[in-house]
Design a protein around this motif. Structure first.
Motif, PDB file in Angstrom:
ATOM      1  N   VAL A   2       0.745  -1.019  -0.076  1.00 48.03           N
ATOM      2  CA  VAL A   2      -0.404  -0.090  -0.164  1.00 48.03           C
ATOM      3  C   VAL A   2       1.045   0.872   0.289  1.00 48.03           C
ATOM      4  O   VAL A   2       0.818   2.508  -0.051  1.00 48.03           O
ATOM      5  N   TYR A   3       2.169   1.466   0.857  1.00 49.28           N
ATOM      6  CA  TYR A   3       2.869   2.478   0.776  1.00 49.28           C
ATOM      7  C   TYR A   3       3.767   2.605  -0.594  1.00 49.28           C
ATOM      8  O   TYR A   3       3.867   3.953  -0.434  1.00 49.28           O
ATOM      9  N   VAL A  44      -8.775  -4.069   6.925  1.00 47.66           N
ATOM     10  CA  VAL A  44     -10.280  -3.184   6.242  1.00 47.66           C
ATOM     11  C   VAL A  44      -9.181  -2.183   6.101  1.00 47.66           C
ATOM     12  O   VAL A  44      -9.526  -1.735   5.290  1.00 47.66           O
ATOM     13  N   VAL A  45      -8.560  -1.390   6.711  1.00 43.91           N
ATOM     14  CA  VAL A  45      -7.850  -0.530   6.180  1.00 43.91           C
ATOM     15  C   VAL A  45      -7.088  -0.210   5.075  1.00 43.91           C
ATOM     16  O   VAL A  45      -7.398   0.662   4.347  1.00 43.91           O
ATOM     17  N   LEU A  46      -6.651  -1.227   5.709  1.00 45.62           N
ATOM     18  CA  LEU A  46      -5.865  -1.472   4.083  1.00 45.62           C
ATOM     19  C   LEU A  46      -5.929  -1.627   2.392  1.00 45.62           C
ATOM     20  O   LEU A  46      -5.612  -1.157   1.691  1.00 45.62           O
ATOM     21  N   VAL A  81      -9.338   2.851  -3.040  1.00 45.21           N
ATOM     22  CA  VAL A  81      -9.762   4.569  -3.307  1.00 45.21           C
ATOM     23  C   VAL A  81      -8.247   4.825  -3.510  1.00 45.21           C
ATOM     24  O   VAL A  81      -8.432   5.885  -4.589  1.00 45.21           O
ATOM     25  N   ARG A  82      -7.133   4.117  -3.641  1.00 43.16           N
ATOM     26  CA  ARG A  82      -6.074   4.283  -5.492  1.00 43.16           C
ATOM     27  C   ARG A  82      -6.506   4.081  -6.283  1.00 43.16           C
ATOM     28  O   ARG A  82      -5.913   4.801  -7.534  1.00 43.16           O
ATOM     29  N   ILE A  83      -6.645   2.893  -6.661  1.00 41.62           N
ATOM     30  CA  ILE A  83      -7.228   2.215  -7.653  1.00 41.62           C
ATOM     31  C   ILE A  83      -8.130   3.762  -8.328  1.00 41.62           C
ATOM     32  O   ILE A  83      -8.436   3.310  -9.355  1.00 41.62           O
TER      33      ILE A  83
END
Length: 106
Positions: A36-37, A92-94, A100-102
Motif C-alpha cells: 500500500v505504501y 480493512v483499513v489497508l 481508493v488508490r485504484i
C-alpha cells in the motif's frame, strides 16, 4: 439435559498461542502495508506513464488480495477468539486505502 460448551484453551497457553497465530498474520499485514505504501508513494509520473499506471494498479490489486486473505484468516474462529476483534482493523483499513488508490488513478 443441556450441554455447555467449555473452552479447552488453558489461560496459561493463551500467550504462546497468540504469538503462534499473531506473528504470521502480523507479517502478512506488514507485507500488505509495504504494498500500500508503494502504491501511494511510487505512482505514475505523468499522464504519459502507462507503465506507472499498470504497476500501481498491479500493486493495489496485490494489496487488495492480501487484505482479503488476512481478513478471511482473521474470520477463522480460533484466530478471532484468541487474538481479538482489533485484528480486523489492519486488513480493512489497508484494503480501503488500496481501493481508493485504484479508484483515483483514472
Amino acid at each position: 439435559m443441556t450441554f455447555r460448551r467449555e473452552s479447552i484453551d488453558l489461560p496459561e497457553d493463551q500467550g504462546c498461542l497468540r504469538w503462534v497465530l499473531g506473528l504470521p498474520l502480523g507479517i502478512v499485514h506488514a507485507v500488505n502495508a509495504f504494498f500500500v505504501y508503494s502504491a501511494l508513494r511510487y505512482g505514475p509520473q505523468a499522464e504519459w506513464d502507462d507503465q506507472g499506471y499498470a504497476g500501481t494498479t498491479a500493486v493495489c490489486l496485490v494489496a487488495l488480495g492480501l487484505s482479503l486473505i488476512s481478513l478471511l484468516i482473521t474470520l477463522i474462529p480460533t484466530f478471532r477468539r484468541t487474538l481479538g476483534l482489533w485484528w480486523f482493523v489492519p486488513p480493512v483499513v489497508l484494503g480501503v486505502i488500496a481501493w481508493v488508490r485504484i479508484a483515483t488513478l483514472g
